[in-house]
Design an enzyme around this catalytic site. Structure first.
Site, PDB file in Angstrom:
ATOM      1  N   LEU A  77       0.876  -1.172   0.000  1.00 56.37           N
ATOM      2  CA  LEU A  77       0.000   0.000   0.000  1.00 56.37           C
ATOM      3  C   LEU A  77       0.913   1.222   0.000  1.00 56.37           C
ATOM      4  O   LEU A  77       1.627   1.461   0.958  1.00 56.37           O
ATOM      5  CB  LEU A  77      -0.861   0.025   1.267  1.00 56.37           C
ATOM      6  CG  LEU A  77      -1.651  -1.235   1.585  1.00 56.37           C
ATOM      7  CD1 LEU A  77      -2.480  -1.020   2.847  1.00 56.37           C
ATOM      8  CD2 LEU A  77      -2.538  -1.611   0.421  1.00 56.37           C
ATOM      9  N   ASN A  78       0.884   1.948  -1.095  1.00 49.86           N
ATOM     10  CA  ASN A  78       1.879   3.006  -1.260  1.00 49.86           C
ATOM     11  C   ASN A  78       1.236   4.355  -1.580  1.00 49.86           C
ATOM     12  O   ASN A  78       1.853   5.218  -2.175  1.00 49.86           O
ATOM     13  CB  ASN A  78       2.847   2.582  -2.381  1.00 49.86           C
ATOM     14  CG  ASN A  78       4.098   3.434  -2.405  1.00 49.86           C
ATOM     15  OD1 ASN A  78       4.755   3.581  -1.384  1.00 49.86           O
ATOM     16  ND2 ASN A  78       4.415   4.016  -3.547  1.00 49.86           N
ATOM     17  N   GLY A  79      -0.005   4.539  -1.144  1.00 50.13           N
ATOM     18  CA  GLY A  79      -0.685   5.802  -1.462  1.00 50.13           C
ATOM     19  C   GLY A  79      -0.423   6.905  -0.448  1.00 50.13           C
ATOM     20  O   GLY A  79      -0.873   8.030  -0.620  1.00 50.13           O
ATOM     21  N   GLY A  80       0.315   6.583   0.631  1.00 43.57           N
ATOM     22  CA  GLY A  80       0.486   7.544   1.730  1.00 43.57           C
ATOM     23  C   GLY A  80       1.308   8.760   1.326  1.00 43.57           C
ATOM     24  O   GLY A  80       2.259   8.651   0.565  1.00 43.57           O
ATOM     25  N   LYS A  91       5.179   9.284   0.707  1.00 49.76           N
ATOM     26  CA  LYS A  91       5.921   9.106   1.956  1.00 49.76           C
ATOM     27  C   LYS A  91       7.066   8.117   1.778  1.00 49.76           C
ATOM     28  O   LYS A  91       8.133   8.268   2.367  1.00 49.76           O
ATOM     29  CB  LYS A  91       4.941   8.586   3.006  1.00 49.76           C
ATOM     30  CG  LYS A  91       5.562   8.353   4.346  1.00 49.76           C
ATOM     31  CD  LYS A  91       4.467   7.968   5.306  1.00 49.76           C
ATOM     32  CE  LYS A  91       5.023   7.543   6.638  1.00 49.76           C
ATOM     33  NZ  LYS A  91       3.938   7.011   7.474  1.00 49.76           N
ATOM     34  N   ASN A 213       1.669  -2.251   4.448  1.00 51.45           N
ATOM     35  CA  ASN A 213       1.949  -0.825   4.227  1.00 51.45           C
ATOM     36  C   ASN A 213       3.405  -0.632   3.837  1.00 51.45           C
ATOM     37  O   ASN A 213       4.286  -1.257   4.422  1.00 51.45           O
ATOM     38  CB  ASN A 213       1.728  -0.027   5.515  1.00 51.45           C
ATOM     39  CG  ASN A 213       0.282   0.003   5.915  1.00 51.45           C
ATOM     40  OD1 ASN A 213      -0.590  -0.400   5.148  1.00 51.45           O
ATOM     41  ND2 ASN A 213       0.012   0.458   7.114  1.00 51.45           N
ATOM     42  N   ASP A 215       5.208   1.841   4.603  1.00 52.78           N
ATOM     43  CA  ASP A 215       6.018   2.467   5.658  1.00 52.78           C
ATOM     44  C   ASP A 215       6.347   1.489   6.786  1.00 52.78           C
ATOM     45  O   ASP A 215       6.956   1.852   7.769  1.00 52.78           O
ATOM     46  CB  ASP A 215       5.338   3.728   6.207  1.00 52.78           C
ATOM     47  CG  ASP A 215       4.081   3.424   7.001  1.00 52.78           C
ATOM     48  OD1 ASP A 215       3.741   2.236   7.185  1.00 52.78           O
ATOM     49  OD2 ASP A 215       3.420   4.383   7.442  1.00 52.78           O
ATOM     50  N   LYS A 362       5.680   6.429  11.456  1.00 54.90           N
ATOM     51  CA  LYS A 362       4.547   7.347  11.355  1.00 54.90           C
ATOM     52  C   LYS A 362       4.978   8.764  11.719  1.00 54.90           C
ATOM     53  O   LYS A 362       4.308   9.720  11.367  1.00 54.90           O
ATOM     54  CB  LYS A 362       3.418   6.919  12.311  1.00 54.90           C
ATOM     55  CG  LYS A 362       2.850   5.552  12.009  1.00 54.90           C
ATOM     56  CD  LYS A 362       1.969   5.556  10.769  1.00 54.90           C
ATOM     57  CE  LYS A 362       1.421   4.174  10.478  1.00 54.90           C
ATOM     58  NZ  LYS A 362       1.177   3.965   9.041  1.00 54.90           N
TER      59      LYS A 362
END
Ligand code: AMP
Ligand code: MG
Length: 880
Positions: A77-80, A91, A213, A215, A362
């Site tokens: 998941l790399n939409g951050g 991010k 994720n 991150d 985070k």
């Protein structure tokens, strides 16, 4: 009602080229939203997750591991966007350590696994339209990374943000892209289908996907989990970790009582008033790491069956259309969470994995630790701890919160953290090269941390002091340092009268309608307005059918030609729709009443709910409870209100010369006046306070007293013993014990001590060491302690307002220090303020202090003010 909203939204989604599945999912959630779905999971509908498989106990042969991995893909998941850390782009493009970004490390981890196991292991990113380009550019460095037939990324779906009223798509011409949002990471299942990636993977014989994720660098594609999943034919696996005290917020898994399925309860899904269950780490003792394994064949089957609508629980998010602008209009975003899919698949399982598989970045606090030598990257690019024992706790001041501020203050790299248990930074020092943190470190100041400094438990004989010799702090710097250590006091349900002056912590809703029933606002007769139609021309006689007093419930009704005697506040009898005042009648108690005026319908009737409707917010969070608030709370049915707790202050005087007021003075003795003064100042500030009298100049006595009070109080204030004298007991006893003694550029009040005492269970108790001269003590309280107490209570403004006043006589001041003089301020005939400085400005003049009602403030760069000039004043007493 909101049909139009749905139609418009769907139209926009079509125009944007979104697939039918994405639109169907949107429609599905829209209907739920319209129906008032909250998406909450009440505690009594679930049971804690029982015994689950631990990854450490899984036995897998190399062959099984390889076989499973050969059918697995890694999806990140790399939409951050890293907005929380002040970033604007992806991010995962942030440099984590050793010159590598998240994406570099992810790519290198995948390449290493491929080599080690001789598998194809495709890597796919789920990007948003904002992160795709930047992320793919970073991955270009790895030409071997793409796998034939599988794209390196796919772009997740988007949906319109909705206006809360009417649920129509929001319009934001300033930046139309902000009219759209991703539908949460639960959209991954839909996007896998709409992008064609699901089919592409299956076509290559890839049957399993590991989703996590980007991150979270601990989320590596562990072949043991894959093999376990294959062996037991599990369609869906969620990784969970043991929950510790600091994980109270994250979502957790539980078993749904109605069908025995595992469900995920995220923070947003907690029912109102049930936070305590959610936070109970004994009851729900694992948390969801958001590392998920899915059988793609089962997923495809499900998606086909359900036409793309998996039916994940809805998360209703309220945000501002421009997230960076809190004054922009509120919008609703309908989202879903990836992990909630666990309830959709029959036979889903949870697996307990070590903490090392959950290492998200985070905040810049996380970044500091991951960048430091506490960790290293092994040959497979896994992040491994270089040291046994728990990770250090890091709490950096707000100056470091954004990556830009962080990088600026660690230009030569972050400190060594191997031997550090905690690092807390107040202020914004720049760190030198090769700094080492040992044990618990508190840095409080605005100075440089020198090259090669060892912070914390400096070993005996260590040479250079860790921080450059302190210059003098400004008043604002010292106050900032104090405030940055303080959090608002915990909230507490408090009986009404005890809440006076405190700040309401949560919106209060009315429990009843106000008025609670239709009632009369006059003493008179309840009638039907129609009965008196002709009364303006000639008196009309009505038959009295009953009487109602306040507190009674009428059992009769009033018909045409009838009246009922009614008193103010009494409920209207049925049938009556108006009241005629007794003055407009002959006042009869029985028989007939003669009425001399006509009345309109509703005349002198106070209708139910006219003032307040049940369930509406009557006292919003943030309100300071006053007399009028108490009236409203009481009227709406509340006996208690949730407020930020009143802090308790213990006041201690120091000095062997002090005797209590009223006792005879011996040679060299004086009466303790600071105790009562500081006690009163604390109470005036809204705290509760307690005097513990004077301790002599004995360090042991002081320490013993502090050890005792720290267990029961929220704040400690001492006076005396902080300057340079031989008997400066507070300074001698506490310097180096986490309390900093500093010089502040002010007059009076130059020597100041502040820090946090540690109470039982690690509770932090703010400790103020004020100077002993009464005026210095008083001014110090005003300037530092009062704002701190107000911060704890969430009262604003924290500092007293400065007001301009005209000086009646001139004053002189030291340059370079802010002077707080005493003055008597009054209002002139024109309504402006005039200030008369009191005669004695020495810091021992108690009488002149008592005569004054204000402090005047001479700035640091001013040495003289002449009569007629305007000076800033702080009014100490409330104006009538
Ligand atoms: P110290 O900072 O302890 O040297 O005190 C400075 C001056 O303030 C001395 O003259 C003390 O006697 C006086 N002083 C200290 N504490 C008090 C107190 N609680 N009440 C009145 N005067 C005090
Ligand atoms: Mg003293």
């Amino acid at each position: 009602m909101s049909e139009q909203g749905l139609r418009e939204s769907v139209e926009l989604m079509r125009e944007r080229g979104l697939g039918p599945e994405a639109i169907r999912v949107f429609e599905h959630y829209f209907e739920q939203l319209e129906a008032g779905a909250l998406g909450t999971i009440p505690e009594d509908s679930i049971e804690p997750l029982g015994d689950i498989q631990a990854l450490g106990e899984v036995q897998v042969s190399d062959e099984e591991a390889r076989a499973a991995l050969s059918k697995t893909a890694v999806i990140k998941l790399n939409g951050g966007l890293g907005t929380g850390m002040g970033m604007t782009g992806a991010k995962s493009a942030l440099e984590v350590r050793d010159g590598l970004t998240f994406l570099d490390i992810i790519a290198l981890q995948v390449l290493a696994l491929r080599k080690q196991w001789d598998v194809e292991l495709p890597l796919v990113l789920m990007n948003s339209f904002r992160t795709s380009e930047e992320s793919l550019a970073i991955l270009e460095k790895y030409p071997d990374l793409p796998v034939e037939g599988v794209p390196l990324d796919f772009i997740q779906n988007a949906e319109p943000k909705l206006c809360p009223d009417g649920l129509t798509p929001v319009k934001w011409p300033k930046d139309p892209e902000l009219e759209w949002c991703p539908p949460g990471h639960g959209d991954i299942y839909v996007s896998l289908v709409t992008s064609g990636v699901l089919d592409a993977l299956l076509a290559k014989g890839i049957r399993y996907a590991f989703l996590s994720n980007s991150d979270n660098l601990g989320a590596t594609c562990d072949p043991d989990v894959a093999a376990w999943m294959v062996e037991h034919g599990v369609p869906y696996v969620a990784e969970v970790c043991r929950r510790t005290k600091s994980d109270r917020k994250g979502g957790h898994l539980a078993v749904r009582k109605s069908d025995g399925r595992i469900v995920l309860r995220d923070t947003a899904m907690v029912a109102e008033g049930e936070e305590r269950f959610f936070r109970d780490i004994k009851r729900h003792n694992t948390f969801n790491a958001n590392n998920v394994w899915v059988d793609l064949e089962v997923l495809r089957e499900r998606m086909t069956q359900k036409q793309g609508v998996l039916g994940l629980p809805i998360i209703v998010n309220r945000k501002n259309v421009d997230p960076a602008d809190p004054s922009s209009p509120e919008v609703i975003q309908m989202e879903s969470a990836m992990g909630t899919a666990i309830e959709v698949f029959e036979g889903s399982e949870a697996i307990l994995v070590p903490r090392t598989r959950f290492r998200p970045v985070k905040t810049t606090n996380d970044l500091l630790v991951i960048r430091s030598d506490f960790f290293s990257l092994d040959e497979s690019f896994h992040v491994v701890a270089a040291v046994d024992g728990p990770e250090p706790y890091v709490d950096l001041d707000s100056a470091y919160r954004f990556v830009s501020g962080f990088e600026k203050r660690f230009p030569r790299g972050v400190p060594s953290m191997r031997d550090c248990t905690s690092l807390r930074v107040i202020g914004d020092p720049v760190f030198g090269r090769n700094v080492r943190c040992v044990g618990d470190v508190l840095i409080d100041g605005y100075r440089r941390v020198l090259d090669d400094a060892v912070l914390g438990e400096v070993s005996a004989g260590a040479a250079a002091p860790p921080v450059a010799p302190g210059e003098v702090r400004t008043v604002d710097e010292h106050l900032r340092a104090i405030l940055s250590t303080l959090e608002p006091a915990p909230t507490q349900w408090t009986p009404l009268t005890e809440a006076l002056g405190l700040v309401v912590a949560r919106d209060v809703r009315a429990k009843v309608d106000l008025p609670h029933f239709d009632n009369s606002s006059m003493d008179g007769y309840a009638v039907r307005a129609d009965s008196l139609a002709g009364a303006a021309d000639a008196p009309v006689r009505l038959r009295i059918v009953g009487e109602v007093a306040a507190g009674e419930q009428p059992t009769f009704s009033v018909g045409p030609g009838e009246a009922a005697r009614i008193m103010t506040g009494a409920p209207m009898p049925e049938g009556a729709d108006a009241v005629i005042a007794v003055e407009d009648t002959d006042g009869s108690a029985s028989g007939d009443v003669e009425c001399r005026t006509a009345v309109t319908r509703g005349r002198y009737v106070r209708p139910r709910g006219e003032d307040v409707t049940s369930g509406s917010v009557v006292v919003p969070a943030g309100t300071v409870v006053g007399a009028r608030t108490l009236a409203l709370l009481a009227a709406c049915g509340h006996a208690e209100v949730e407020v930020h707790r009143r802090p308790h202050v213990v006041v201690v005087s120091t000095g062997s010369e002090l005797v209590p007021p009223g006792e005879a003075l011996g040679a060299g003795q004086i009466h303790d006046s600071n105790s009562s003064m500081l006690w009163a100042a604390a109470v005036n500030a809204g705290a509760s306070a307690e005097m513990r009298g004077a301790v002599g100049d004995s360090e042991q006595d002081l320490i013993a007293l502090l050890d005792e009070v720290v267990a029961t109080t929220d704040v400690v204030v001492t006076s005396g013993g902080v300057s340079m004298g031989a008997y400066d007991v507070v300074k001698n006893a506490l310097a180096g014990e986490g309390i900093d003694f500093v010089k502040v550029a002010m007059q009076p009040g130059k020597p100041q001590g502040y820090g946090l005492l540690t109470g039982p269970g690690g509770r932090r108790v703010p400790f103020f060491a004020l100077p002993g001269n009464p005026v210095s003590s008083f001014v110090s309280f005003e300037v530092f302690v009062r704002p701190a107490l107000r911060r704890l209570m969430r009262l604003t403004p924290e500092k007293r307002r400065l007001r301009p006043a005209t000086l009646i006589s001139g004053v002189e001041s030291f340059g370079g220090r802010r002077q707080f003089g005493r003055a008597l301020v009054s209002r002139s005939a024109e309504g402006t303020l005039v200030a008369v400085p009191v005669a004695g400005q020495g810091s021992h003049f108690v009488a002149d202090l008592s005569r004054a009602n204000a402090l005047f403030v001479v700035p640091e760069d001013v040495t003289e003010l002449v009569a007629g000039e305007v000076v800033d004043v702080l009014l100490l007493d409330p104006e009538a």
